[in-house]
Design a protein around this motif. Sequence first.
Motif, PDB file in Angstrom:
ATOM      1  N   SER A 663       0.857  -1.180   0.000  1.00 23.01           N
ATOM      2  CA  SER A 663       0.000   0.000   0.000  1.00 23.01           C
ATOM      3  C   SER A 663       0.891   1.226   0.000  1.00 23.01           C
ATOM      4  O   SER A 663       1.905   1.266   0.694  1.00 23.01           O
ATOM      5  N   LEU A 664       0.488   2.222  -0.771  1.00 24.02           N
ATOM      6  CA  LEU A 664       1.261   3.459  -0.815  1.00 24.02           C
ATOM      7  C   LEU A 664       1.267   4.160   0.540  1.00 24.02           C
ATOM      8  O   LEU A 664       2.142   4.993   0.811  1.00 24.02           O
ATOM      9  N   PHE A 665       0.325   3.807   1.356  1.00 27.91           N
ATOM     10  CA  PHE A 665       0.234   4.446   2.678  1.00 27.91           C
ATOM     11  C   PHE A 665       0.872   3.595   3.772  1.00 27.91           C
ATOM     12  O   PHE A 665       0.797   3.932   4.951  1.00 27.91           O
ATOM     13  N   SER A 666       1.499   2.478   3.363  1.00 22.62           N
ATOM     14  CA  SER A 666       2.265   1.684   4.323  1.00 22.62           C
ATOM     15  C   SER A 666       3.564   2.402   4.624  1.00 22.62           C
ATOM     16  O   SER A 666       4.109   3.137   3.787  1.00 22.62           O
ATOM     17  N   SER A 667       4.069   2.156   5.828  1.00 22.15           N
ATOM     18  CA  SER A 667       5.380   2.717   6.179  1.00 22.15           C
ATOM     19  C   SER A 667       6.452   1.682   5.906  1.00 22.15           C
ATOM     20  O   SER A 667       6.174   0.482   5.786  1.00 22.15           O
ATOM     21  N   LEU A 668       7.705   2.138   5.820  1.00 18.25           N
ATOM     22  CA  LEU A 668       8.808   1.206   5.599  1.00 18.25           C
ATOM     23  C   LEU A 668       8.882   0.173   6.717  1.00 18.25           C
ATOM     24  O   LEU A 668       9.174  -1.007   6.488  1.00 18.25           O
ATOM     25  N   GLY A 669       8.619   0.610   7.940  1.00 14.44           N
ATOM     26  CA  GLY A 669       8.656  -0.318   9.060  1.00 14.44           C
ATOM     27  C   GLY A 669       7.595  -1.395   8.948  1.00 14.44           C
ATOM     28  O   GLY A 669       7.779  -2.521   9.439  1.00 14.44           O
ATOM     29  N   ASP A 670       6.478  -1.077   8.287  1.00 17.91           N
ATOM     30  CA  ASP A 670       5.400  -2.055   8.112  1.00 17.91           C
ATOM     31  C   ASP A 670       5.785  -3.144   7.111  1.00 17.91           C
ATOM     32  O   ASP A 670       5.390  -4.301   7.281  1.00 17.91           O
ATOM     33  N   VAL A 671       6.505  -2.770   6.056  1.00 14.18           N
ATOM     34  CA  VAL A 671       6.762  -3.732   4.974  1.00 14.18           C
ATOM     35  C   VAL A 671       8.121  -4.405   5.084  1.00 14.18           C
ATOM     36  O   VAL A 671       8.321  -5.486   4.527  1.00 14.18           O
ATOM     37  N   LEU A 672       9.075  -3.766   5.761  1.00 12.66           N
ATOM     38  CA  LEU A 672      10.402  -4.363   5.914  1.00 12.66           C
ATOM     39  C   LEU A 672      10.801  -4.300   7.390  1.00 12.66           C
ATOM     40  O   LEU A 672      11.075  -3.216   7.923  1.00 12.66           O
ATOM     41  N   PRO A 673      10.864  -5.426   8.037  1.00  9.35           N
ATOM     42  CA  PRO A 673      11.166  -5.443   9.489  1.00  9.35           C
ATOM     43  C   PRO A 673      12.470  -4.741   9.854  1.00  9.35           C
ATOM     44  O   PRO A 673      12.563  -4.145  10.929  1.00  9.35           O
ATOM     45  N   ARG A 674      13.455  -4.777   8.932  1.00  7.25           N
ATOM     46  CA  ARG A 674      14.742  -4.170   9.288  1.00  7.25           C
ATOM     47  C   ARG A 674      14.639  -2.657   9.497  1.00  7.25           C
ATOM     48  O   ARG A 674      15.542  -2.043  10.067  1.00  7.25           O
ATOM     49  N   TYR A 675      13.561  -2.048   8.983  1.00  2.68           N
ATOM     50  CA  TYR A 675      13.400  -0.598   9.153  1.00  2.68           C
ATOM     51  C   TYR A 675      12.585  -0.240  10.399  1.00  2.68           C
ATOM     52  O   TYR A 675      12.428   0.932  10.718  1.00  2.68           O
ATOM     53  N   LYS A 676      12.089  -1.268  11.072  1.00  7.62           N
ATOM     54  CA  LYS A 676      11.309  -1.025  12.280  1.00  7.62           C
ATOM     55  C   LYS A 676      12.211  -0.357  13.316  1.00  7.62           C
ATOM     56  O   LYS A 676      13.350  -0.776  13.546  1.00  7.62           O
ATOM     57  N   ASN A 677      11.729   0.673  13.920  1.00  4.76           N
ATOM     58  CA  ASN A 677      12.453   1.417  14.959  1.00  4.76           C
ATOM     59  C   ASN A 677      13.679   2.161  14.432  1.00  4.76           C
ATOM     60  O   ASN A 677      14.473   2.672  15.210  1.00  4.76           O
ATOM     61  N   SER A 678      13.844   2.215  13.090  1.00  4.49           N
ATOM     62  CA  SER A 678      14.920   3.034  12.533  1.00  4.49           C
ATOM     63  C   SER A 678      14.401   4.451  12.315  1.00  4.49           C
ATOM     64  O   SER A 678      13.216   4.726  12.520  1.00  4.49           O
ATOM     65  N   ASN A 679      15.273   5.336  11.877  1.00  6.50           N
ATOM     66  CA  ASN A 679      14.833   6.708  11.609  1.00  6.50           C
ATOM     67  C   ASN A 679      13.976   6.788  10.342  1.00  6.50           C
ATOM     68  O   ASN A 679      13.537   7.868   9.943  1.00  6.50           O
ATOM     69  N   LYS A 680      13.759   5.655   9.699  1.00  8.97           N
ATOM     70  CA  LYS A 680      12.937   5.613   8.482  1.00  8.97           C
ATOM     71  C   LYS A 680      11.672   4.789   8.699  1.00  8.97           C
ATOM     72  O   LYS A 680      10.932   4.510   7.744  1.00  8.97           O
TER      73      LYS A 680
END
Length: 974
Positions: A663-680
């Motif tokens: 989804s275009l409204f998904s966040s990077l943390g939602d779709v890629l676990p490695r970005y969870k809790n990162s500054n992205k």
Amino acid sequence: MKRKALTLIAFIFIQILQAQQIDPLLSKDSTAQAVWVDSIIKNMSVDEKIGQLFMVQAYSNKDKAHEEFISNLITKYHVGNIIFMQGTPDKQVELNNKYQEIAKVPLLVGFDGEWGLDMRLKNTYRFPWNMTLGAIQDEKLLEEVGKRIGEHCKRVGINVNFAPVVDVNTNPDNPIIGNRSFGESKENVAQKAIAFTKGMQGVGVLANAKHFPGHGDTETDSHHTLPTINFSENRLDSIELYPFKKVFNAGVGSVMTAHLSIPSLESNTKLPSSLSKNVVTNLLQEKLGFKGLVITDGLNMKGAANYSTSAEIDLAAILAGNDLLLIPQDVPGSVKLMKKALEDGTLTEDRLNHSVKKILKAKYLVGLNEYKSIATEHISEDLNSPYDEVLHRRLIKSSITVLKNQEDILPIKNLQDKKIAYVSLGNDEGSDFYQMLKNYTKVDKISEEHLSVLLQRLQKYNLVIIGGHKSNSNPWKSYKFSNKDLVWLQEIARSHKVILDVFASPYSLLQVSSFTNIEGVVLSYQNSKLSQELSAQALFGAFDLKGKLPVSIKSDFNLGDGLEVKGLNVLQYTIPEEAGMSSEKLSIIDKRIDTILSEKMAPGGQILVAKNGMVVYNKSFGHHTSLKQRAVKNSDVYDLASLTKILASLPMIMKAEEERKISLFSSLGDVLPRYKNSNKDTLLLKEVLSHYGRLRSWIPFYLNTKDEVTGENSVKYYRKKRSSKFNIKVAKNLYLAKEYRDTIYKHIVDSEQRERVGYKYSDLGYYIFKEIIEKKYNKPLNKLADEHFYKPLGADRMSYLPLARFKKNEIVPTEKDDYFRNQLLQGYVHDMGAAMLGGVGGHAGLFANANDVAKIMQLFLQEGSYGGKQYLQPETVEKFNKRYYEDKKVRRGLGFDKPQLDPDVKATCGCVSDVSFGHSGFTGTYTWADPATGVVYVFLSNRVYPTMKNSGLVKSNMRTKIQQDIQNAILMAE
């Protein structure tokens, strides 16, 4: 009895109507015409009147002696008409003006140009033969070609063109008519002839119906002997005479009498019909009521010349009722004999005056009463205009005839499932056909001397296109294929799906013993360059096919057969004018190319321009490198650099969004676990695609793999040979440690965000999207793009990892890398980060030629559709081609670049619409599409050669200047 009486009355009424036909030689101002004719004839001597009966042959490619000979006939013997034969248009105009100047009465100038001036004159235009035109269902096109040929005639001073042929060709073995006929249907021949005549006479050039009373069912050539037609009067009246009667009623200005022996009309079997009063006067003028100019066929032809002496033949032709003697062989002798005939009463002065008046009426009708010399400037341009080719293309497109389409083999689709071979049969070239086929998908030409070897090589193909090619030099060339060709055709068809495309007379199909095993049969009629190119386009669905067979082929195909096949909205290849653009204005691009090369902005490149799905400019220029060892070809592939973003990653992102994998409204943390809790973590995919995600523009990953002391590539990360640990191929003899791929992704995760919110172009988002796509589909990006888009599109010149697919010399080198890979980069991606991912990046790594880039851009332009397949939904394309942060001064759409918001930025020429979209690439690439104008523009180069310091192309804004040239070339009417 009552029914018989009514039939007799109707017959008599028809005969009266025919005898009272309107005089086709009467001008609109007939009173002024009569005054002019009378004023001329009353001041003529007998010798001058006799001179009006001759139309002598003049050449524009002979010496001064010939010119003096013709001049002498005009001045001494008062010859009133000439027919120009071989030569050139410039010289013909020069001689036309000379001969007209010395003539006391303006000369009626004739010409034999059935398919245009090219029939006799060099460097002039050739339109299709009548048999080809006979397949066209739109009579307006026949009128147009008649008009255009008439305009060409008029341009060089021709007043009467000996066309159209109205013979009904019912005999496949006819050696001289054949392709010159509109076919075997009397109705079709009549309709086509009427339309052609209307067009030509509409511009003031007399048409000529030939060869009366019908030369279509003969097996001998009247140029060499006297053909015999053994048919009854009823048969002649119902078949051969039918189209003549129709064109007479439609107002054709002249008719040509043929040299035939017709026992049912003339009891003297040795007397040519052209010299028979029964035929020329009784039948043609009295029974059929024709009042136009009656002209013999060439009196140098053996069909007439063998009858008697030239002078006696000329006199006999006049006595038979002809008005004009075409190509008389003895003017002095004929003048002498005619004067003697006048003295002894064999020929009366009333009879002489009758023909002379008709000739003078014809001269007035075509404007010779106000004769002006012909302009000598710009003749070549006037006779070979873009309009001529546009018309020619329309004629060929409308003529191509599909006779068999088993299993809907046409148009060719589902290209991902096809392995296509091309086999050429016949004795003429099919190279233009083959080269055009390759624009649509991978097609291999298979040629072998032995059938067994050929069949063995064809085993790996599931579709074979067979081109039957015969000489296109003239319409009476043999159309027959060799026994070897016919055997090979059947043997190939026995074990393969086959499309047979015949570039020869339809009668060539008579030789084919069986069509049972041939799935597709296409008739393209002629082997011209245009026919080959357009037929190749037609096979892949570039346009609708609706031609109808103008003759019958045994019991296999009937007269009028022809399957309608709808096109598939794939690219066409044409000239600018057909797409509403100016060739002249578009040629400015050639000058831009000269500048690019002379100022060494790039060693070479490719430029493609399409409008409304029509490719109107597709050129390669320069060389692969400054060494100039290999010229760039259209099939060569370039490193597309950042065009990869919209040609590989974006289509897959759009597909994934359609399929709700993302989804275009998904966040990077939602779709890629490695970005969870990162500054992205909270960055939305929509923000990343719009370059509004505060990501750094790029990270020079390769610098982190350098030895801190030596500055060389560290042995910690690199090896010269592949191994299980070092298996990422970065370049030739350079392999990166496999775990470094995760290091790259970790660098991106850990990288600092920009502090300022706002637009910043970044490659990093496409590293991220590559990872997302590959995880969602569980397959590498290169394979995904290939399977879902490139293969079904026929984009066989578009690929990641090009060395695995193309020959090395087909891949244009980019840079002489002296900072990382230390080699000339050829077949390896220029972008350092993409190289460190093994050549497959979301932001770079794709290679292609301009043609295949255009296919993807055309797909976007056609709202996700191409080749009859809906790859993406229209609403998806619209969604991604939209600015979502325009209020934040972000010009980008979702992935697509868009026109600049700041006039100081040169993303485009500033001349494209706001709905347009595209992208540029660091290596010197650029592509743009504009739904408002239908334009697709592709520019490919290796401007980074020899090094990326070569910035002339960028600083000059040459790519966008060319974009402005394209916009300027769009004709206002569009």
